[in-house]
Design an enzyme around this catalytic site. Structure first.
Site, short mmCIF file in Angstrom:
data_model
loop_
_atom_site.label_atom_id
_atom_site.label_comp_id
_atom_site.label_asym_id
_atom_site.label_seq_id
_atom_site.Cartn_x
_atom_site.Cartn_y
_atom_site.Cartn_z
NE ARG A 91 -4.51 0.01 1.35
CZ ARG A 91 -5.19 -1.12 1.48
NH1 ARG A 91 -4.70 -2.25 1.09
NH2 ARG A 91 -6.38 -1.10 2.03
NE ARG A 125 -17.00 -3.30 1.38
CZ ARG A 125 -15.75 -2.94 1.10
NH1 ARG A 125 -15.07 -3.63 0.20
NH2 ARG A 125 -15.20 -1.91 1.68
NE ARG A 158 -14.04 -3.72 5.13
CZ ARG A 158 -13.20 -3.63 4.09
NH1 ARG A 158 -13.22 -4.54 3.13
NH2 ARG A 158 -12.36 -2.63 4.01
P1 G5P Z 1 -8.83 -3.64 2.68
O1 G5P Z 1 -9.72 -4.70 3.17
O2 G5P Z 1 -7.75 -3.96 1.72
P2 G5P Z 1 -9.58 -1.54 0.93
O3 G5P Z 1 -9.97 -0.27 1.56
O4 G5P Z 1 -8.33 -1.47 0.14
O5 G5P Z 1 -9.75 -2.52 2.13
P3 G5P Z 1 -11.84 -2.74 0.02
O6 G5P Z 1 -12.68 -1.79 0.85
O7 G5P Z 1 -11.72 -4.15 0.47
O8 G5P Z 1 -10.48 -2.10 -0.17
P4 G5P Z 1 -12.14 -3.54 -2.73
O9 G5P Z 1 -11.67 -4.91 -2.37
O10 G5P Z 1 -11.29 -2.74 -3.66
O11 G5P Z 1 -12.45 -2.66 -1.44
O12 G5P Z 1 -13.58 -3.57 -3.33
P5 G5P Z 1 -14.72 -4.72 -3.35
O13 G5P Z 1 -14.99 -5.20 -1.97
O14 G5P Z 1 -14.42 -5.71 -4.44
O15 G5P Z 1 -15.95 -3.83 -3.86
C1 G5P Z 1 -16.56 -2.90 -3.00
C2 G5P Z 1 -18.10 -3.11 -3.02
O16 G5P Z 1 -18.58 -2.72 -4.31
C3 G5P Z 1 -18.56 -4.57 -2.83
O17 G5P Z 1 -19.79 -4.56 -2.12
C4 G5P Z 1 -18.77 -5.07 -4.26
O18 G5P Z 1 -19.75 -6.14 -4.31
C5 G5P Z 1 -19.28 -3.80 -4.92
N1 G5P Z 1 -18.96 -3.69 -6.35
C6 G5P Z 1 -17.87 -4.15 -7.02
N2 G5P Z 1 -17.95 -3.82 -8.33
C7 G5P Z 1 -19.11 -3.11 -8.47
C8 G5P Z 1 -19.78 -2.51 -9.59
O19 G5P Z 1 -19.30 -2.54 -10.72
N3 G5P Z 1 -20.94 -1.85 -9.32
C9 G5P Z 1 -21.50 -1.80 -8.05
N4 G5P Z 1 -22.65 -1.15 -7.87
N5 G5P Z 1 -20.91 -2.38 -6.98
C10 G5P Z 1 -19.75 -3.04 -7.20
O20 G5P Z 1 -8.13 -2.88 3.91
C11 G5P Z 1 -8.88 -2.51 5.03
C12 G5P Z 1 -7.99 -1.80 6.03
O21 G5P Z 1 -6.95 -2.68 6.44
C13 G5P Z 1 -5.71 -1.97 6.62
C14 G5P Z 1 -6.06 -0.51 6.46
O22 G5P Z 1 -6.44 -0.02 7.72
C15 G5P Z 1 -7.25 -0.57 5.50
O23 G5P Z 1 -8.04 0.59 5.56
N6 G5P Z 1 -4.76 -2.45 5.61
C16 G5P Z 1 -3.51 -2.00 5.51
N7 G5P Z 1 -2.82 -1.05 6.19
C17 G5P Z 1 -1.55 -0.82 5.80
N8 G5P Z 1 -0.94 -1.47 4.78
C18 G5P Z 1 -1.60 -2.44 4.08
N9 G5P Z 1 -0.99 -3.10 3.06
C19 G5P Z 1 -2.94 -2.73 4.43
N10 G5P Z 1 -3.86 -3.58 3.94
C20 G5P Z 1 -4.96 -3.40 4.67
MG MG Z 2 -11.13 -5.84 -0.51
#
Ligand code: G5P
Ligand code: MG
Length: 220
Positions: A91, A125, A158
């Site tokens: 990240r 979500r 979440r």
């Molecule tokens: P996460 O868990 O890695 P994020 O914030 O990077 O969290 P997130 O929220 O998991 O990413 P995503 O995976 O990119 O999002 O997206 P997703 O879940 O597939 O899609 C989001 C929603 O939209 C879902 O409900 C899906 O069904 C819907 N969707 C998808 N496509 C469409 C579409 O075309 N249309 C519509 N209407 N809906 C759609 O990290 C969480 C936390 O962990 C820590 C941090 O605190 C972070 O905030 N963390 C780290 N900290 C430091 N370094 C790292 N490397 C870290 N990794 C995690």
């Molecule tokens: Mg994710």
């Protein structure tokens, strides 16, 4: 043994990393590792790392690099003989540099989805925390409202999907993504996919990935 294929998927919170990753896993058979899922499972189990990470995650802040590098390195060491896909790590540039010392990547994909689309979609979500399976009230609803399709267990929203946390996560992503992308661009590894819908982005990802590894399904 033939050479292993190793890739990373980048993208803002809610850009669809988890959604696109699950389709890549289905069609290309890679092992998927999501840093967020790993952290949430540590939080659920109340481990030391989980207790440290929870306060950052709730606030929408990044967990410190040192903790993340240790955690992901130990998870990756269990995947020595598989093709893999890392989602959510690295990240920051220091995380990317640490990964680079141990693993040579073949490809880094970046999902480029506008913030206003993300803020709207994240409200819908729902997540099955133990497995990381993701649903959306309209885009990908569970068969039974509020229940995981596979286990029937309850789905939750979440903690960090509250509007204020989402805004902060988007800000942190924007602040760190420039140096991170530059690092991979300089190595000739970065490929960006722009769009607003996963169903429209994924067929392009699928086509591109086939230039690296054979698909056994997809692209829809
Ligand atoms: P996460 O868990 O890695 P994020 O914030 O990077 O969290 P997130 O929220 O998991 O990413 P995503 O995976 O990119 O999002 O997206 P997703 O879940 O597939 O899609 C989001 C929603 O939209 C879902 O409900 C899906 O069904 C819907 N969707 C998808 N496509 C469409 C579409 O075309 N249309 C519509 N209407 N809906 C759609 O990290 C969480 C936390 O962990 C820590 C941090 O605190 C972070 O905030 N963390 C780290 N900290 C430091 N370094 C790292 N490397 C870290 N990794 C995690
Ligand atoms: Mg994710």
């Amino acid at each position: 043994m033939s050479k292993l294929f190793k890739m990373v998927i980048l993208g803002s919170p809610g850009s669809g990393k988890g959604t696109i990753s699950s389709r890549i896993v289905r069609d290309f058979g890679l092992k998927h590792m999501s840093s967020g899922d790993i952290l949430r499972s540590q939080v659920l189990k109340r481990t030391d790392v989980g207790q440290e990470a929870e306060k950052y995650m709730k606030a929408g802040k990044l967990v410190p690099d040192e903790t993340m590098v240790k955690l992901i390195s130990s998870e990756l060491s269990a995947l020595k003989t598989s093709n893999w896909l890392l989602d959510g790590f690295p990240r920051t540039r220091p995380q990317a540099e640490a990964l680079d010392q141990h693993e040579k990547l073949d490809l880094v994909l970046s999902l480029e989805v506008p913030d206003e689309v993300i803020i709207e979609r994240i409200k819908g979500r729902w997540t099955h925390l133990p497995s990381g399976r993701i649903y959306h009230t309209e885009f990908n609803p569970p068969r039974v409202p509020g229940k995981d399709d596979v286990t029937g267990e309850p789905l939750v929203q979440r903690e960090d999907d509250k509007a204020e946390s989402v805004r902060r996560r988007l800000e942190y992503y924007a602040a760190n993504t420039g140096p991170l992308k530059k690092f991979y661009e300089e190595q000739g590894l970065l490929e960006c996919f722009h769009g607003t819908m996963s169903n429209e982005i994924y067929p392009r990802v699928h086509k591109y990935l086939q230039t690296y590894i054979p698909a056994h399904g997809g692209p829809f």
